[in-house]
Write an enzyme that holds these catalytic residues in place. Sequence first.
Site, PDB file in Angstrom:
ATOM      1  N   THR A  52     -10.384   3.776  19.703  1.00  0.00           N
ATOM      2  CA  THR A  52     -10.892   2.546  20.324  1.00  0.00           C
ATOM      3  C   THR A  52     -12.394   2.653  20.554  1.00  0.00           C
ATOM      4  OG1 THR A  52      -8.743   2.369  21.380  1.00  0.00           O
ATOM      5  CG2 THR A  52     -10.462   0.895  22.176  1.00  0.00           C
ATOM      6  N   LYS A  80     -19.192  10.704  41.217  1.00  0.00           N
ATOM      7  CA  LYS A  80     -19.844  10.789  42.539  1.00  0.00           C
ATOM      8  C   LYS A  80     -19.317   9.710  43.473  1.00  0.00           C
ATOM      9  CE  LYS A  80     -24.027  11.691  39.960  1.00  0.00           C
ATOM     10  NZ  LYS A  80     -25.271  10.991  39.604  1.00  0.00           N
ATOM     11  N   HIS A 129      -3.604  -3.550  26.244  1.00  0.00           N
ATOM     12  CA  HIS A 129      -4.599  -3.020  25.300  1.00  0.00           C
ATOM     13  C   HIS A 129      -4.842  -4.120  24.254  1.00  0.00           C
ATOM     14  CE1 HIS A 129      -6.952  -0.400  22.906  1.00  0.00           C
ATOM     15  NE2 HIS A 129      -6.176   0.663  22.834  1.00  0.00           N
TER      16      HIS A 129
HETATM   17  N1   CP Z   1      -4.925   3.414  19.646  1.00  0.00           N
HETATM   18  C1   CP Z   1      -5.749   3.912  20.603  1.00  0.00           C
HETATM   19  O1   CP Z   1      -5.986   3.293  21.654  1.00  0.00           O
HETATM   20  O2   CP Z   1      -6.244   5.143  20.298  1.00  0.00           O
HETATM   21  P1   CP Z   1      -7.289   5.936  21.185  1.00  0.00           P
HETATM   22  O3   CP Z   1      -6.594   6.319  22.474  1.00  0.00           O
HETATM   23  O4   CP Z   1      -7.689   7.119  20.367  1.00  0.00           O
HETATM   24  O5   CP Z   1      -8.435   5.009  21.479  1.00  0.00           O
END
Ligand code: CP
Length: 309
Positions: A52, A80, A129
């Site tokens: 990502t 922090k 996501h």
């Molecule tokens: N698919 C995906 O989110 O992979 P990463 O965690 O490597 O970003």
Amino acid sequence: MKHIIDPLDLSVDEITELLDVADDIENNPKKYAEICRGKKLATLFYEPSTRTRLSFEAAMLNLGGSILGFSSADSSSASKGESVADTIRVISGYADICAMRHPKEGAPKVASEYATIPVINAGDGGHQHPTQTLTDLLTIRSLKGRLDDLTIGLCGDLKFGRTVHSLIKSLSRYKGIRFVLIAPEELRIPDYIREEVLRANNIPFVEVEKMEEVMPELDILYMTRVQRERFFNEEDYVRLKDSYILDMQKLRAAKPDMFILHPLPRVNEISTEIDNDPRAAYFRQAQYGVYVRMALILKLLELEVKADD
Ligand code: CP
């Protein structure tokens, strides 16, 4: 100003336009090489990532823009005690757009409330996501030629797998979609996905534990890893981590034109012997992530180029 926090922040028409632009980017990359000259993307990653973060960075570089950011909470002032709200107020003065990954569900949403630049959710805890979903939709449309009338199998950790939650939400808006949800009892989809997304929209779905019995029905098999980082104890993870291992023996029952997707990273859930099978599409999928993130950056910066320009 538009933020992308949830997969439903984009309408079906907007997604079609984005995928069309992504296709055009794949075929005519030079046309897009200078569009973001002078623009900056900040990648604020409080959690590990390979695809990502790097595909966002590749996307902005391919568009002629620049990148800045951090790749772990430890290397930022979050260590922090700085809040997400304060961080994004500062970053809004340094960059034109940002992608944020955070282990806490809702953190990118909080950031969007304080930002004066577009915020993209690059994964928030076990929640959503949305840009992985855009990647998945582009992959499915490119491979199957459509996003409707498909039986989609989702297998593995459906409880914590945010890519699965976002993909179900998004695909539920297309006609003729049926889901086959393959998971052990403890890793079944969360109730809000079952009730508020699937049942509320009358989307056909079945929940099963065995992969073998449903393999012949599937047009797409979306494998996921068991999300070790979201478990409360290691014992449960060890017991569940190898619940599903897709190998050649199991794949024999699949349709010849079924495709295997995986958001990656892979652990054990797809045997490497499958990688050279023409149905294995997970590395192509990771490449599509660059094209669709390029298209998304253009849209959010209001630098849209029509696919047929
Ligand atoms: N698919 C995906 O989110 O992979 P990463 O965690 O490597 O970003």
